[in-house]
Scaffold this motif. Structure first.
Motif, short mmCIF file in Angstrom:
data_model
loop_
_atom_site.label_atom_id
_atom_site.label_comp_id
_atom_site.label_asym_id
_atom_site.label_seq_id
_atom_site.Cartn_x
_atom_site.Cartn_y
_atom_site.Cartn_z
N ILE A 80 55.54 -18.24 11.13
CA ILE A 80 55.38 -19.66 11.36
C ILE A 80 54.94 -19.76 12.91
O ILE A 80 54.35 -21.27 13.11
CB ILE A 80 57.18 -20.08 11.07
N VAL A 81 55.27 -19.23 13.76
CA VAL A 81 54.81 -19.45 15.51
C VAL A 81 53.27 -19.72 15.35
O VAL A 81 53.19 -20.49 15.79
CB VAL A 81 55.68 -18.55 15.89
N HIS A 82 52.67 -18.66 14.16
CA HIS A 82 51.59 -18.90 14.73
C HIS A 82 50.77 -19.86 13.94
O HIS A 82 49.35 -20.51 14.02
CB HIS A 82 50.83 -17.30 13.89
N HIS A 83 51.12 -20.38 12.66
CA HIS A 83 50.90 -21.72 11.61
C HIS A 83 50.80 -22.85 12.89
O HIS A 83 50.04 -23.58 12.85
CB HIS A 83 52.17 -21.66 10.76
N THR A 84 51.84 -22.55 13.77
CA THR A 84 52.73 -23.75 14.63
C THR A 84 51.45 -24.01 15.65
O THR A 84 51.00 -24.94 16.01
CB THR A 84 53.61 -23.76 15.21
N ALA A 85 51.28 -22.70 16.10
CA ALA A 85 49.67 -22.97 17.05
C ALA A 85 48.54 -23.19 16.47
O ALA A 85 47.86 -24.32 16.96
CB ALA A 85 49.20 -21.21 17.54
N GLY A 86 48.03 -22.65 14.93
CA GLY A 86 47.15 -23.21 14.55
C GLY A 86 47.00 -24.86 13.93
O GLY A 86 46.27 -25.77 14.66
N PHE A 87 48.33 -25.35 14.05
CA PHE A 87 48.91 -26.80 13.32
C PHE A 87 48.83 -27.70 14.80
O PHE A 87 48.91 -28.70 15.08
CB PHE A 87 50.41 -26.89 13.37
N ALA A 88 49.12 -27.44 16.39
CA ALA A 88 48.98 -27.76 17.34
C ALA A 88 47.87 -28.24 17.55
O ALA A 88 47.00 -29.54 18.07
CB ALA A 88 49.33 -26.75 18.47
#
Length: 347
Positions: A80-88
């Motif tokens: 989820i931390v990686h997904h959020t990096a991509g989202f940002a």
């Protein structure tokens, strides 16, 4: 000097496929074998009548039969931390490069590295128009921030840092005035009639269907024999609006590699001069193997046959969302001998 050149090579190749060279490589491998072992990435769901196995099952079985005795290590960190990096990064690019409202970008853009089903985990969104940053905070308190860095575009900061690991540079355009230059180098289109064999009514109908706003299409261009014969754009964008390139970057990087090969910097069939590979069997991986995604490097991609989320966060995405894509790609072990099995992966 040699090592600096090798690191440049890693920059060119570690995450890309040359679409411009792909057809050449597939048709004429130097060693006479099948390009990439005759294997495809995602496989098909059809069944083989003789064995009763689906093509996907056969694809998996062939890969397993050729595997080397190495293990896959999932990328570090929480998915989820990686997904959020991509989202940002997606929100940053959509807001500060394309010019979309960030809410529009959040609802419609970039589901590849930031799956829509995981975006609800973000509990706070801060878009700083002056600093050109987007910060997304999870319920755990972890915040991922992406910032616009001029010519390098939007980049997500590594965890615990408020900057990136390199000094951004300004890339000055070296192209003629588009207002007076014919397309594709410029914006000037020909005045002569469209080719008589083209049904322009059908083209216009296709453009209209493509731009149906229920589909959220922002731009649609139809070309025929090197000429634009139809185009349209969504609200607030035009032919000069920059969009995410995604895998078009493979074509661009492949073209750059082709130029370097033409200039004699590298040879298509030479061993890939990646420093981390020179002390083991990976030194036998050739530039051509990397360019057609048959290097055999062990990573996992979402489109791999048999992949499920339970396996862990895929390296294919970590090369977008992780802290050092070059290091990660260069330090993965081999899954197969080069030019044996092909998979659509960013290695």
């Amino acid at each position: 000097m040699r090592r600096a050149l090798d690191r440049t090579f890693v920059t060119h190749l570690c995450c890309v496929l040359s679409l411009s060279l792909f057809g050449l490589l597939a048709c004429a491998p130097e060693d006479g074998g099948e390009a990439g072992g005759g294997d495809a990435g995602g496989g098909e769901a059809g069944a083989d009548e003789a064995s009763g196995e689906s093509l996907t099952e056969r694809l998996i079985a062939r890969g397993e039969s050729l595997e080397l005795p190495t293990e896959w290590d999932p990328p570090p960190g929480e998915p989820i931390v990686h997904h959020t990096a991509g989202f940002a990064k997606t929100l940053c690019s959509g807001t500060f490069i394309t010019g979309l409202d960030w809410r529009d970008a959040a609802a419609n853009v970039g589901g590849f590295t930031a799956p829509f089903q995981h975006r609800g985990a973000v509990v706070d969104t801060v878009v700083d128009m002056e600093a050109q940053t987007v910060s997304l905070t999870l319920g755990s308190g972890i915040t991922r921030t992406a910032k616009l860095y001029g010519s390098q575009g939007c980049i997500t900061h590594p965890l615990g840092r408020d900057s990136i690991y390199f000094t951004p540079s300004v890339v000055e355009p070296n192209t003629p005035d588009p207002a007076t230059t014919p397309w594709p180098m410029g914006d000037v289109l020909p005045d002569e009639p469209y080719p008589p064999e083209i049904d322009m009514g059908k083209v216009e109908e296709a453009v209209e269907i493509a731009m149906d706003q229920e589909g959220k299409t922002l731009g649609f261009v139809v070309t025929y024999q090197g000429r634009i014969i139809g185009e349209d754009y969504g609200p607030g964008v035009d032919m000069h609006t920059p969009f995410e390139s995604w895998s078009k970057g493979k074509s661009l990087t492949g073209t750059l590699m082709a130029v370097l090969i033409q200039q004699g910097v590298y040879g298509l069939w030479q061993r890939a001069p990646i420093p981390e590979w020179q002390g083991d069997a990976r030194r036998n991986i050739r530039i051509a193997d990397i360019m057609r995604m048959s290097s055999g490097i062990r990573i996992v991609a979402p489109q791999d046959p048999g992949y499920t989320e339970e396996m862990g966060y895929p390296d294919h995405l970590y090369l977008y969302t992780g802290e050092n894509a070059f290091e990660w790609a260069a330090t993965r072990p081999q899954q197969w001998e080069p030019n044996t099995v092909g998979r659509y992966r960013n290695t």
